[in-house]
Design a protein around this motif. Structure first.
Motif, PDB file in Angstrom:
ATOM      1  N   VAL A   1      66.086  63.571   9.565  1.00 39.44           N
ATOM      2  CA  VAL A   1      66.046  62.448   8.753  1.00 39.44           C
ATOM      3  C   VAL A   1      67.300  61.571   8.781  1.00 39.44           C
ATOM      4  CG1 VAL A   1      66.073  61.981   6.482  1.00 39.44           C
ATOM      5  CG2 VAL A   1      64.431  63.671   7.364  1.00 39.44           C
ATOM      6  N   PHE A   2      68.576  62.194   9.069  1.00 41.27           N
ATOM      7  CA  PHE A   2      69.749  61.436   9.210  1.00 41.27           C
ATOM      8  C   PHE A   2      69.741  60.259  10.446  1.00 41.27           C
ATOM      9  CE2 PHE A   2      73.478  62.676   6.280  1.00 41.27           C
ATOM     10  CZ  PHE A   2      72.538  63.184   5.327  1.00 41.27           C
TER      11      PHE A   2
ATOM     12  N   PHE B   1      67.557  57.075   9.877  1.00 39.13           N
ATOM     13  CA  PHE B   1      68.380  55.996   9.072  1.00 39.13           C
ATOM     14  C   PHE B   1      69.417  55.326  10.066  1.00 39.13           C
ATOM     15  CE2 PHE B   1      66.076  58.153   5.788  1.00 39.13           C
ATOM     16  CZ  PHE B   1      65.835  57.312   4.739  1.00 39.13           C
ATOM     17  N   HIS B   2      69.419  53.989   9.956  1.00 40.89           N
ATOM     18  CA  HIS B   2      70.389  53.517  10.996  1.00 40.89           C
ATOM     19  C   HIS B   2      71.887  53.727  10.638  1.00 40.89           C
ATOM     20  CE1 HIS B   2      72.346  50.788  13.980  1.00 40.89           C
ATOM     21  NE2 HIS B   2      72.530  50.243  12.747  1.00 40.89           N
ATOM     22  N   PHE B   3      72.089  53.549   9.101  1.00 38.45           N
ATOM     23  CA  PHE B   3      73.345  53.800   8.540  1.00 38.45           C
ATOM     24  C   PHE B   3      73.881  55.194   8.455  1.00 38.45           C
ATOM     25  CE2 PHE B   3      70.843  54.110   5.031  1.00 38.45           C
ATOM     26  CZ  PHE B   3      71.269  54.970   4.059  1.00 38.45           C
ATOM     27  N   LEU B   4      72.896  56.114   8.858  1.00 37.86           N
ATOM     28  CA  LEU B   4      73.260  57.451   8.573  1.00 37.86           C
ATOM     29  C   LEU B   4      73.597  58.114   9.783  1.00 37.86           C
ATOM     30  CD1 LEU B   4      71.094  58.717   5.668  1.00 37.86           C
ATOM     31  CD2 LEU B   4      73.377  58.313   5.393  1.00 37.86           C
TER      32      LEU B   4
ATOM     33  N   VAL C   1      59.557  72.344   2.371  1.00 33.24           N
ATOM     34  CA  VAL C   1      60.453  70.987   2.023  1.00 33.24           C
ATOM     35  C   VAL C   1      60.806  70.368   3.501  1.00 33.24           C
ATOM     36  CG1 VAL C   1      62.730  70.448   1.324  1.00 33.24           C
ATOM     37  CG2 VAL C   1      61.369  71.699  -0.265  1.00 33.24           C
ATOM     38  N   SER C   2      61.208  71.116   4.485  1.00 35.88           N
ATOM     39  CA  SER C   2      61.577  70.594   5.781  1.00 35.88           C
ATOM     40  C   SER C   2      60.418  69.953   6.423  1.00 35.88           C
ATOM     41  CB  SER C   2      62.079  71.516   6.610  1.00 35.88           C
ATOM     42  OG  SER C   2      60.902  72.485   7.037  1.00 35.88           O
TER      43      SER C   2
ATOM     44  N   ALA D   1      60.222  60.762   6.793  1.00 37.44           N
ATOM     45  CA  ALA D   1      61.003  60.232   7.714  1.00 37.44           C
ATOM     46  C   ALA D   1      60.196  59.477   8.662  1.00 37.44           C
ATOM     47  CB  ALA D   1      61.888  61.136   8.500  1.00 37.44           C
ATOM     48  N   SER D   2      58.973  59.879   9.264  1.00 40.45           N
ATOM     49  CA  SER D   2      58.016  59.481  10.152  1.00 40.45           C
ATOM     50  C   SER D   2      57.569  58.045   9.656  1.00 40.45           C
ATOM     51  CB  SER D   2      56.806  60.169  10.342  1.00 40.45           C
ATOM     52  OG  SER D   2      56.143  60.217   9.092  1.00 40.45           O
ATOM     53  N   VAL D   3      57.608  57.918   8.370  1.00 46.09           N
ATOM     54  CA  VAL D   3      56.982  56.449   7.734  1.00 46.09           C
ATOM     55  C   VAL D   3      58.143  55.390   7.710  1.00 46.09           C
ATOM     56  CG1 VAL D   3      56.471  55.331   5.587  1.00 46.09           C
ATOM     57  CG2 VAL D   3      55.451  57.532   6.196  1.00 46.09           C
ATOM     58  N   ILE D   4      59.554  56.120   7.922  1.00 50.91           N
ATOM     59  CA  ILE D   4      60.743  55.149   7.787  1.00 50.91           C
ATOM     60  C   ILE D   4      61.110  54.741   9.358  1.00 50.91           C
ATOM     61  CG2 ILE D   4      63.006  54.768   7.188  1.00 50.91           C
ATOM     62  CD1 ILE D   4      62.327  56.738   4.980  1.00 50.91           C
TER      63      ILE D   4
END
Length: 528
Positions: A171-172, A175-178, A262-263, A270-273
């Motif tokens: 997930v991290f 996200f580009h900033f993570l 949860v994982s 995350a697949s949506v983002i």
């Protein structure tokens, strides 16, 4: 079936790539070492799990549970940094662009990465499980081996948490900033919150500790029911009691299974983002290329231009000017410094300026109480982590190696640039110490100005990456300047213990040793 096959091949390829890396062996060694320390010998001067002055006898249940707790707590931190590069590696190697051109769905791709991360962390956990009976035999209090009490804590405590850690690593990266340093720092503080609140989490290590306390209170109901966990030094040895392990009821199993679910929910979100590997402006450039009409006349004109440029580019070797070597070290150091600052945004520079000015307005003691001091020394971590590995990151290492006096000049220029960067951010604090005449803290900070760039340079040269320094420095920074642990507190924020000159001399010697390590490693690269 095609979806299952796609997920399987993504997970398999990524897993086989990871098990070839040396970092896996390092994390495995550290995990085994922590497991050994968490089950101290009977005559050791410390304990790691103290239940009102009692501990369990070293049978299969106690060994399995205590080692599972240590493995869960340690791998929740180290495991994240071990597996948090699966998407970035595909992007840097060009595999991501191949995947983007295929019909692979983002959901399948991320699910494969999740399973690969889980497999890697499960391998480390499995090795610890295999070693646990050996530890039970070495400790020698109860050598009767029982399989289920030994492995059940790993199955229902460690592995579910590893699934969440594996998912967070994926997930991290979506996200580009993570992706980079900011994500590493944020996860480190999330881990600190997790460990600080683990006693209140019903699905964490508290499951096992509560079962231990419950059985102990049945034997000694007069005890208050408190416990201590960590490296605890005891003057007197602990009493012991026999503990048979956690009774894993159906409710507990469902509770732990929910952690695994949860994982998968995190990956679905995350697949949506996740934007995939298509570069920005990809569709626009594709449309522009499609509009270009290649005609015979265009080809003829292009061929004539190439021939013209080729004829005009020829010259005789005798007309070339002789090669002149100029060893301008300071020009190289300034260039390295500018290269480091290229990764600093305007917002980073504004915060750095504030951190320089703020200590000038308050006293040294107030800066320490308000945590301004530790924050100043964590802000440049992103730029420090780039020292010693920028040539590898940008693929210019072989070009740089071919330069004259490469090893010593390039290494020292990088080190000097790191010192300049450190002085830029921490200079305000040092100036304030000079005005107040605080010699003790001034000497600590001057030593740290040399120590931290040396550590960053050595880590960057040895590992050719930045995550090792970031993780190592975050741990040292948290235990030292923030928690005021002696010998790791390189800023001297703890009370003076009379070892001022000795400690600063040790820090300077460590800096020199780190530079020598970086020099030898870079020298081998030059010889290769």
């Amino acid at each position: 079936m095609s979806s299952i096959r796609s997920i399987y091949y993504i997970a398999r390829a990524d897993f086989l790539e990871r098990i070839r890396q040396n970092s896996l062996l390092v994390i495995l060694f550290v995990t085994l070492l922590a497991a050994y320390i968490f089950v101290p010998p009977v005559d050791a001067g410390y304990v790691t799990l103290n239940l009102d002055g009692y501990r369990g006898i070293y049978n299969s249940a106690w060994i399995g549970s205590s080692v599972a707790i240590s493995t869960t707590l340690l791998l929740s931190l180290l495991g994240f940094y071990l597996v948090k590069n699966c998407i970035q590696r595909d992007e840097s190697t060009g595999v991501g662009q191949i995947i983007a051109s295929s019909s692979m769905k983002k959901m399948y791709y991320l699910m494969g990465k999740l399973l690969s991360n889980i497999f890697v962390l499960s391998v480390i956990t499995g090795v610890v499980v295999v070693v646990s009976p050996i530890m039970q035999w070495v400790r020698g209090e109860d050598r009767t081996f029982e399989l289920w009490p030994l492995i059940s804590p790993f199955l229902f405590l460690t592995l579910p948490f590893m699934a969440v850690v594996a998912a967070l690593a994926v997930v991290f990266e979506t996200f580009h900033f993570l992706k980079g340093t900011l994500g590493n720092v944020i996860y480190f503080f999330l881990y600190l919150l997790f460990t600080a609140g683990s006693g209140a989490l019903a699905f964490g290590p508290q499951i096992i500790i509560s079962a231990m306390q419950k059985d102990l209170l049945l034997i000694h109901p007069e005890l208050p029911g408190s416990y201590g966990m960590g490296i605890l030094f005891q003057r007197e040895p602990l009493h012991w009691f026999e503990w048979q392990g956690v009774i894993w009821t159906f409710e507990l199993l469902i509770q732990q299974l929910e952690i695994v679910m949860v994982s998968f929910v995190l990956i679905a979100g995350a697949s949506v983002i996740f934007h995939g590997f298509r570069e920005k402006g990809y569709a626009k450039r594709k449309h522009e290329l499609a509009m270009v009409e290649i005609t015979p006349a265009y080809n003829k004109e292009l061929d004539s231009q190439i021939k013209y440029e080729s004829l005009n580019s020829r010259c005789q070797a005798a007309t070339l000017s002789p090669v002149v070597f100029k060893d301008s070290f300071w020009a190289l150091a300034i260039a390295e410094w500018k290269l480091i600052l290229k990764s600093a945004s305007l917002r980073w520079l504004i915060v750095a300026a504030i951190l320089f000015i703020l200590p000038l307005a308050v006293s040294v003691s107030e800066s320490s109480e308000w945590l301004v001091w530790p924050v100043i020394w964590i802000w440049p971590i992103k730029l420090w982590s780039g020292m010693g590995n920028q040539d590898v990151r940008y693929g210019t290492q072989f070009l740089v190696v071919s330069s004259r006096r490469y090893v010593i000049l390039q290494l020292m220029a990088s080190w000097i640039s790191g010192i300049i960067l450190t002085c830029m951010v921490t200079g305000g604090m040092i100036i304030r110490m000079v005005f107040e005449g605080d010699l003790e803290h001034l000497l600590y900070n001057v030593a740290a100005v040399f120590l931290i760039p040396s550590l960053a340079l050595a880590c960057g040269v040895l590992t050719k990456g930045w995550r090792t320094f970031e993780l190592l420095y975050l741990i040292i920074w948290y235990l030292g300047p923030l928690s005021k642990l002696p010998y790791l507190d390189f800023l001297g924020t703890h009370n003076s213990n009379g070892d001022l000159l000795m400690m600063n001399s040790v820090y300077l010697l460590i800096s020199l040793g780190l530079l020598l390590v970086a020099y030898q490693s870079r020298k081998r690269l030059g010889q290769d």
